[in-house]
Design a protein around this motif. Structure first.
Motif, PDB file in Angstrom:
ATOM      1  N   LYS A 258       0.825  -1.195   0.000  1.00 14.83           N
ATOM      2  CA  LYS A 258       0.000   0.000   0.000  1.00 14.83           C
ATOM      3  C   LYS A 258       0.867   1.257   0.000  1.00 14.83           C
ATOM      4  CE  LYS A 258      -2.228   0.964   3.577  1.00 14.83           C
ATOM      5  NZ  LYS A 258      -3.045   1.348   4.725  1.00 14.83           N
ATOM      6  N   MET A 259       2.046   1.166   0.577  1.00 14.96           N
ATOM      7  CA  MET A 259       2.883   2.348   0.694  1.00 14.96           C
ATOM      8  C   MET A 259       3.575   2.709  -0.605  1.00 14.96           C
ATOM      9  SD  MET A 259       2.882   3.543   3.654  1.00 14.96           S
ATOM     10  CE  MET A 259       1.548   3.067   4.691  1.00 14.96           C
ATOM     11  N   GLY A 260       3.242   2.058  -1.687  1.00 15.26           N
ATOM     12  CA  GLY A 260       4.001   2.276  -2.917  1.00 15.26           C
ATOM     13  C   GLY A 260       4.655   0.966  -3.210  1.00 15.26           C
ATOM     14  N   PRO A 261       4.219   0.274  -4.253  1.00 12.71           N
ATOM     15  CA  PRO A 261       4.636  -1.121  -4.395  1.00 12.71           C
ATOM     16  C   PRO A 261       6.095  -1.321  -4.776  1.00 12.71           C
ATOM     17  CG  PRO A 261       3.271  -0.465  -6.231  1.00 12.71           C
ATOM     18  CD  PRO A 261       3.227   0.658  -5.271  1.00 12.71           C
ATOM     19  N   TYR A 262       6.849  -0.257  -4.837  1.00 14.49           N
ATOM     20  CA  TYR A 262       8.251  -0.449  -5.215  1.00 14.49           C
ATOM     21  C   TYR A 262       9.161   0.114  -4.152  1.00 14.49           C
ATOM     22  CZ  TYR A 262       6.766  -1.775  -9.849  1.00 14.49           C
ATOM     23  OH  TYR A 262       6.214  -2.418 -10.912  1.00 14.49           O
ATOM     24  N   TYR A 263       8.940  -0.252  -2.902  1.00 13.89           N
ATOM     25  CA  TYR A 263       9.700   0.367  -1.809  1.00 13.89           C
ATOM     26  C   TYR A 263      11.198   0.235  -1.996  1.00 13.89           C
ATOM     27  CZ  TYR A 263      11.381   1.230   2.909  1.00 13.89           C
ATOM     28  OH  TYR A 263      12.061   1.705   3.984  1.00 13.89           O
ATOM     29  N   TYR A 264      11.656  -0.974  -2.263  1.00 10.60           N
ATOM     30  CA  TYR A 264      13.103  -1.184  -2.333  1.00 10.60           C
ATOM     31  C   TYR A 264      13.715  -0.549  -3.561  1.00 10.60           C
ATOM     32  CZ  TYR A 264      12.132  -4.612   1.256  1.00 10.60           C
ATOM     33  OH  TYR A 264      11.710  -5.217   2.387  1.00 10.60           O
ATOM     34  N   GLY A 265      13.082  -0.762  -4.711  1.00  6.57           N
ATOM     35  CA  GLY A 265      13.636  -0.215  -5.951  1.00  6.57           C
ATOM     36  C   GLY A 265      13.659   1.296  -5.938  1.00  6.57           C
ATOM     37  N   PHE A 266      12.540   1.882  -5.524  1.00  5.83           N
ATOM     38  CA  PHE A 266      12.444   3.324  -5.495  1.00  5.83           C
ATOM     39  C   PHE A 266      13.439   3.903  -4.500  1.00  5.83           C
ATOM     40  CE2 PHE A 266      10.004   6.635  -7.154  1.00  5.83           C
ATOM     41  CZ  PHE A 266       9.804   7.595  -6.193  1.00  5.83           C
ATOM     42  N   GLY A 267      13.568   3.254  -3.360  1.00  2.91           N
ATOM     43  CA  GLY A 267      14.528   3.723  -2.365  1.00  2.91           C
ATOM     44  C   GLY A 267      15.942   3.715  -2.900  1.00  2.91           C
ATOM     45  N   SER A 268      16.292   2.659  -3.643  1.00  2.00           N
ATOM     46  CA  SER A 268      17.636   2.609  -4.225  1.00  2.00           C
ATOM     47  C   SER A 268      17.848   3.754  -5.203  1.00  2.00           C
ATOM     48  CB  SER A 268      17.864   1.300  -4.955  1.00  2.00           C
ATOM     49  OG  SER A 268      17.481   0.224  -4.179  1.00  2.00           O
ATOM     50  N   GLN A 269      16.812   4.098  -5.943  1.00  2.00           N
ATOM     51  CA  GLN A 269      16.958   5.196  -6.897  1.00  2.00           C
ATOM     52  C   GLN A 269      17.072   6.533  -6.200  1.00  2.00           C
ATOM     53  OE1 GLN A 269      17.549   4.818 -10.065  1.00  2.00           O
ATOM     54  NE2 GLN A 269      17.518   2.679  -9.487  1.00  2.00           N
TER      55      GLN A 269
END
Lengths: 212, 166
Positions: free
Chosen positions: A107-118
């Motif tokens: 729910k928090m944004g389905p790409y937590y890890y990928g987006f965080g890395s970017q």
């Protein structure tokens, strides 16, 4: 069991894979930001003005997708400055360090890890903490994912998967596939030649004519 | 095709702005940069889509064999059909060069075989099927046969026959 179709994986770390469809979807997510200087004639495109001649005044808040933020971000920071989305901020970081298993990452944004890395690409004084938080979250959630993927055989897994983000779901599917293959081998079905899943999918779909 | 037109329109507008910028209005640089970003984005999406299609077509060769069913061929563009033929040729050349005089068919025996002959049941009406010693077998729905493995493997993978374990 052996599939012939290998799609391009999403990239790891700071760089994305150019041709990966997952990465393209992930970079579509929006970031809050601020315009550092007046941006002429962009107001209409970014949803804030009425006519095409309007310009965005300096300092106004914008929500822009990641690919645009990466393109317009400059080391001298003349155009855009990005802020962290709230899930990567201090408040949420303490939640993650307390117990990462209860957070609904989908729910928090389905790409937590990928987006965080970017996000680590943009200069930000909090980068080391963000990196650390992402890592710790992954470590604490990993065990549960592994357990659930290895023990849910022939069941409806939607309840287990609903709180995971995309990276975790890929891991879950890999675990499930391993489990199913192993069970097949145990039952002696490993030497059975099966219909490939591509053929099954094509058989089910009805092709419609496309215009143009 | 729509995407290409959009890209062309954006590029032309960008050109107009570049010429304007060169004549001294430096505050338009942001606009140019913005449009450049959009163009790159569109290019990336189109390329990824086309590349994914190619990967699927490559998988089709391994699943369906050398001849594609016409429904699928209808949905491929001329370049994709050309690419498929080239890939088939490369694969055939490679298979011929590996493994002795006659070459090795890599698309057979995807799983290690346990026996030479296997029991199969027919899932759909397929028609007549000829095996090596000349006998033809009529494949009708739900008929069971005992056939050599290498003949049936293709048909099983395509869903016409079903492998039965005793």
């Amino acid at each position: 069991m052996c599939e012939a179709y290998f799609p391009v994986d999403p990239g790891l770390g700071l760089e994305e894979n150019f041709l990966s469809l997952d990465d393209i979807l992930m970079s579509q997510e929006k970031l809050p930001g601020r315009a550092e200087s007046a941006l002429p004639r962009l107001a209409f495109v970014l949803g804030q003005g009425v006519g095409t001649g309007d310009s965005i005044p300096e300092g106004s808040k914008l929500e822009i997708p990641l690919w645009l933020a990466k393109g317009l971000h400059d080391s001298k920071r003349r155009i855009i400055s990005v802020e962290l989305p709230k899930i990567y901020k201090e408040a949420w970081r303490t939640v993650f360090s307390a117990d990462a298993n209860v957070v609904d990452l989908h729910k928090m944004g389905p790409y937590y890890y990928g987006f965080g890395s970017q996000l680590l690409n943009f200069d930000n004084p909090e980068n080391p903490e963000i990196a650390q938080t992402i890592l710790q979250t992954f470590i604490s959630r990993f065990r549960r994912i592994m357990d659930s993927s290895q023990n849910a055989y022939n069941e409806d897994t939607s309840a287990l998967v609903v709180r995971l983000d995309e990276l975790e779901r890929a891991l879950f599917r890999a675990g499930q596939k391993g489990l199913i293959d192993f069970q097949c081998w145990e039952k002696g079905q490993a030497s059975q030649i099966t219909m490939s899943s591509m053929v099954q999918n094509y058989g089910k779909r009805k092709f419609t004519d496309m215009d143009g | 095709r729509q995407v290409l037109e959009e890209m062309r329109a954006l590029y032309e507008r960008n050109q107009a702005d570049v010429s304007e910028a060169k004549s001294g209005r430096t505050d338009l640089i942001f606009l140019i940069r913005f449009r450049h970003c959009c163009l790159l984005r569109n290019q990336r999406c189109v390329l990824a889509y086309l590349y994914d299609r190619l990967l699927r077509i490559r998988a089709l060769r391994w699943e369906y064999g050398s001849v594609l069913p016409t429904t699928i061929q209808f949905h491929m563009s001329a370049e994709e059909v050309e690419w498929f033929n080239q890939y088939k040729k490369s694969l055939a050349t490679y298979m011929r060069s590996v493994g002795g005089e006659e070459g090795l068919d890599l698309t057979q025996d995807i799983k290690p075989p346990k026996s030479l002959y296997i029991e199969v049941r027919c899932l759909r009406d397929y028609g007549e099927f000829e095996i090596d010693d000349g006998t033809t077998i009529l494949l009708k729905k739900n008929s069971q046969h005992f056939l050599p493995r290498w003949k049936c493997e293709q048909l099983i993978r395509q869903g016409v026959l079903e492998h039965i374990l005793s």
